[in-house]
Scaffold this motif. Structure first.
Motif, PDB file in Angstrom:
ATOM      1  N   HIS A  30      -6.078  39.010  44.847  1.00  0.00           N
ATOM      2  CA  HIS A  30      -6.545  39.667  43.626  1.00  0.00           C
ATOM      3  C   HIS A  30      -7.177  38.633  42.685  1.00  0.00           C
ATOM      4  CE1 HIS A  30      -4.230  43.040  45.109  1.00  0.00           C
ATOM      5  NE2 HIS A  30      -4.656  43.787  44.097  1.00  0.00           N
ATOM      6  N   ILE A  62      -8.707  45.975  46.442  1.00  0.00           N
ATOM      7  CA  ILE A  62      -8.403  45.055  45.340  1.00  0.00           C
ATOM      8  C   ILE A  62      -9.281  45.368  44.129  1.00  0.00           C
ATOM      9  CG2 ILE A  62      -8.564  42.643  44.608  1.00  0.00           C
ATOM     10  CD1 ILE A  62      -7.603  41.922  47.471  1.00  0.00           C
ATOM     11  N   ASP A  65      -7.737  48.266  42.510  1.00  0.00           N
ATOM     12  CA  ASP A  65      -6.528  47.847  41.780  1.00  0.00           C
ATOM     13  C   ASP A  65      -6.894  47.199  40.447  1.00  0.00           C
ATOM     14  OD1 ASP A  65      -4.964  48.675  43.944  1.00  0.00           O
ATOM     15  OD2 ASP A  65      -4.606  46.629  44.672  1.00  0.00           O
ATOM     16  N   LEU A  66      -7.882  46.297  40.478  1.00  0.00           N
ATOM     17  CA  LEU A  66      -8.290  45.602  39.257  1.00  0.00           C
ATOM     18  C   LEU A  66      -8.906  46.565  38.249  1.00  0.00           C
ATOM     19  CD1 LEU A  66      -9.762  42.357  40.850  1.00  0.00           C
ATOM     20  CD2 LEU A  66      -7.616  42.562  39.556  1.00  0.00           C
TER      21      LEU A  66
END
Length: 125
Positions: A30, A62, A65-66
């Motif tokens: 990440h 990812i 997610d970010l």
């Protein structure tokens, strides 16, 4: 693994033959994806994946997610996607929660080239 298929190391240089990747690193994937986006907000997913040495599918997860965490925002420009980092978001780990991610991004940015000093008039180099 053939040299043509061997992924680059963390700095982008080819990994010497016979060298294995380390078992652990200081930054998670990440963190590396966040760094890659900060370095090039217009990079394609495949370019980010190659830079981080992970699959495009992992890179997409990812990035999601970010984005869900508020660390970046996605913007469509025609057929391309670009990303904008939210630098004042705080780290998630309790030991670093008081710090903002722009410190991490700044730590890994290449320094600006120094301005070339001109010699005083009448001197030769």
């Amino acid at each position: 693994m053939s040299e043509a298929l061997r992924p680059p190391d963390f700095a982008g240089a080819p990994v010497p033959p016979g060298t294995e990747r380390p078992q652990w690193t200081f930054l998670t994937n990440h963190g590396h994806v966040l760094r890659a986006v900060a370095a090039d907000p217009h990079a394609r997913v495949t370019e980010i994946a190659a830079r981080v040495c992970i699959t495009p599918r992992s890179t997409l997860q990812i990035l999601k997610d970010l984005e869900d965490g508020g660390y970046l925002h996605r913007r469509r420009d025609g057929r391309r996607t670009s990303y904008a980092i939210e630098p004042h978001q705080h780290f998630r780990h309790p030991a670093a929660a008081s710090r903002e991610i722009d410190g991490l991004i700044g730590l890994f940015q290449d320094p600006a080239p120094a301005a070339r000093a001109e010699p005083p008039e009448g001197t030769r180099m």
